[in-house]
Design a protein around this motif. Structure first.
Motif, PDB file in Angstrom:
ATOM      1  N   LEU A 118       0.848  -1.202   0.000  1.00 14.24           N
ATOM      2  CA  LEU A 118       0.000   0.000   0.000  1.00 14.24           C
ATOM      3  C   LEU A 118       0.881   1.249   0.000  1.00 14.24           C
ATOM      4  N   ILE A 119       1.886   1.278   0.874  1.00 16.55           N
ATOM      5  CA  ILE A 119       2.762   2.455   0.966  1.00 16.55           C
ATOM      6  C   ILE A 119       3.560   2.644  -0.331  1.00 16.55           C
ATOM      7  N   ASP A 120       3.986   1.536  -0.948  1.00 17.79           N
ATOM      8  CA  ASP A 120       4.682   1.627  -2.245  1.00 17.79           C
ATOM      9  C   ASP A 120       3.794   2.299  -3.286  1.00 17.79           C
ATOM     10  N   ALA A 121       2.527   1.841  -3.354  1.00 17.70           N
ATOM     11  CA  ALA A 121       1.582   2.378  -4.345  1.00 17.70           C
ATOM     12  C   ALA A 121       1.297   3.851  -4.075  1.00 17.70           C
ATOM     13  N   VAL A 122       1.077   4.193  -2.806  1.00 18.09           N
ATOM     14  CA  VAL A 122       0.746   5.579  -2.432  1.00 18.09           C
ATOM     15  C   VAL A 122       1.951   6.492  -2.684  1.00 18.09           C
ATOM     16  N   LEU A 135      -8.628   6.394   0.588  1.00 15.83           N
ATOM     17  CA  LEU A 135      -8.009   5.089   0.855  1.00 15.83           C
ATOM     18  C   LEU A 135      -8.753   4.402   1.997  1.00 15.83           C
ATOM     19  N   LYS A 136      -9.198   3.187   1.745  1.00 18.65           N
ATOM     20  CA  LYS A 136      -9.899   2.373   2.751  1.00 18.65           C
ATOM     21  C   LYS A 136      -9.877   0.939   2.238  1.00 18.65           C
ATOM     22  N   PRO A 137     -10.099  -0.059   3.106  1.00 19.24           N
ATOM     23  CA  PRO A 137      -9.975  -1.460   2.663  1.00 19.24           C
ATOM     24  C   PRO A 137     -10.919  -1.839   1.510  1.00 19.24           C
ATOM     25  N   GLU A 138     -12.045  -1.129   1.376  1.00 18.56           N
ATOM     26  CA  GLU A 138     -12.974  -1.420   0.262  1.00 18.56           C
ATOM     27  C   GLU A 138     -12.371  -1.046  -1.086  1.00 18.56           C
ATOM     28  N   VAL A 193      -1.462   9.430   4.024  1.00 19.95           N
ATOM     29  CA  VAL A 193      -0.673   8.611   4.947  1.00 19.95           C
ATOM     30  C   VAL A 193      -1.491   8.309   6.210  1.00 19.95           C
ATOM     31  N   TRP A 194      -2.247   9.294   6.690  1.00 14.03           N
ATOM     32  CA  TRP A 194      -3.135   9.067   7.858  1.00 14.03           C
ATOM     33  C   TRP A 194      -4.088   7.905   7.542  1.00 14.03           C
ATOM     34  N   SER A 195      -4.721   7.941   6.369  1.00 15.20           N
ATOM     35  CA  SER A 195      -5.659   6.866   5.987  1.00 15.20           C
ATOM     36  C   SER A 195      -4.952   5.514   5.977  1.00 15.20           C
ATOM     37  N   CYS A 196      -3.682   5.492   5.526  1.00 16.06           N
ATOM     38  CA  CYS A 196      -2.911   4.240   5.522  1.00 16.06           C
ATOM     39  C   CYS A 196      -2.714   3.733   6.953  1.00 16.06           C
ATOM     40  N   GLY A 197      -2.507   4.656   7.893  1.00 10.83           N
ATOM     41  CA  GLY A 197      -2.353   4.285   9.300  1.00 10.83           C
ATOM     42  C   GLY A 197      -3.621   3.654   9.849  1.00 10.83           C
ATOM     43  N   VAL A 198      -4.767   4.238   9.480  1.00  8.16           N
ATOM     44  CA  VAL A 198      -6.064   3.678   9.930  1.00  8.16           C
ATOM     45  C   VAL A 198      -6.246   2.281   9.328  1.00  8.16           C
ATOM     46  N   ILE A 199      -5.876   2.124   8.053  1.00 11.21           N
ATOM     47  CA  ILE A 199      -6.004   0.816   7.384  1.00 11.21           C
ATOM     48  C   ILE A 199      -5.139  -0.224   8.102  1.00 11.21           C
TER      49      ILE A 199
END
Length: 252
Positions: A118-122, A135-138, A193-199
Motif C-alpha cells: 500500500l505504501i509503495d503504491a501511495v 483510501l480504505k480497505p474497500e 498517509v493518515w488513511s494508511c495508518g487507519v487501514i
C-alpha cells in the motif's frame, strides 16, 4: 435460444461483477488476446445529469499517470454514442475489506506485507503529484497471488498549479485525517498517509480505531487522535501507528 454475447469493440462482455452509484462493472474478455478485463460502464446521460464530466476526465487522466504493480491498471477508454467504457485490469481476489469481514484481524506478517505494498503504491502516486483521498480497505483489491492493488481514483486530486493545499472534504469519515475535517486546507500526501495508518490498524485489530457512528463524537476522537492499540499489537506496530495517527500533520 442461445443468449447473444454482447460485444464492445474487441471485448466480449459478460456478467456484472460490481455496481456503484453511477457505474456498472462487467467482466469482459479481449477477443484478440484472451485476456480478462473489468469494464466500467457509465451512461453519458448520468455523467451529464450529475455534472461528473470533469471528475471522470480527471479519474481517467490520473489512472494514465499512475502505473505501478500495486495499482489497478487502466488499459484503455472507449465510448459509444450513449456510454463510456473504462477498461481496467481484472483483479480476481476481491476486496481486502471482505477478507477482514470473513477472517477478522489478520496476522501481523500479512499486515506488514499489505501495508508495504500500500505504501509503495501511495508513494508512487505522490511522486506523480496524485493524492488518492479515499483510501480504505474497500478500495484495496487482491489479485490471485494475494498482492494488493489500489483502486477507485474517483476522488483523487491533482494539485492545481501553484496551489499547495487541497480544500475539498472528501473520503470516508472513519479514515479521514483531522486536517481534512478542519476546512483549513491540507496536504494531500499527509492526509493519504493518515488513511494508511487507519487501514493498518483495521488489518491488525479487525475493527476501526475511530468507530463511533455519531459523527460529532467521531470527529472529536479523530481530532484528538483518541484511540488505543490492542494488547496483541507488537511494540513496533504500536509505535508506527501512533506516529502515523498524529493529529498534527506538521510533525516529522
Amino acid at each position: 435460444m442461445k443468449k447473444q454475447t454482447r460485444r464492445v469493440a474487441k471485448y466480449e462482455v459478460g456478467r456484472t461483477i460490481g455496481e456503484g452509484t453511477f457505474a456498472k462493472v462487467r467482466f469482459a474478455q479481449n477477443r484478440e488476446t484472451g485476456e480478462s478485463v473489468a469494464m466500467k460502464v457509465l451512461a453519458k446521460s448520468t455523467i451529464l445529469k450529475h455534472r461528473m464530466v470533469d471528475q471522470i476526465k480527471r479519474e481517467i487522466s490520473i489512472m494514465k499517470i499512475v502505473r505501478h504493480p500495486n495499482i489497478v491498471r487502466l488499459h484503455e477508454v472507449l465510448a459509444s454514442r450513449t456510454k463510456v467504457y473504462i477498461i481496467l485490469e481484472f483483479v480476481t481476489g476481491g476486496e481486502l475489506f471482505d477478507k477482514i469481514v470473513h477472517q477478522g484481524r489478520l496476522l501481523e506478517n500479512d499486515c506488514r506485507r499489505y501495508f508495504q505494498q500500500l505504501i509503495d503504491a501511495v508513494a508512487h502516486c505522490h511522486s506523480k503529484g496524485v493524492y488518492h483521498r479515499d483510501l480504505k480497505p474497500e478500495n484495496l483489491l487482491l489479485d490471485s497471488y494475494g498482492n494488493l492493488k489500489v483502486s477507485d481514483f474517483g476522488l483523487s486530486a491533482l494539485p492545481q498549479q501553484g496551489v499547495e493545499l487541497l480544500h475539498t472534504t472528501c473520503g470516508t469519515p472513519n479514515y479521514v485525517a483531522p486536517e481534512v475535517l478542519s476546512n483549513r486546507g491540507y496536504d494531500g500526501s499527509a492526509a493519504d498517509v493518515w488513511s494508511c495508518g487507519v487501514i493498518l490498524f483495521v488489518l491488525m485489530a479487525g475493527y476501526l480505531p475511530f468507530g463511533e457512528t455519531d459523527l460529532p463524537t467521531l470527529y472529536k476522537k479523530i481530532n484528538a487522535a483518541e484511540f488505543s492499540c490492542p494488547f496483541w499489537f507488537s511494540s513496533g506496530a504500536t509505535s508506527l501507528i501512533h506516529k502515523i495517527l498524529d493529529p498534527n500533520p506538521k510533525t516529522e
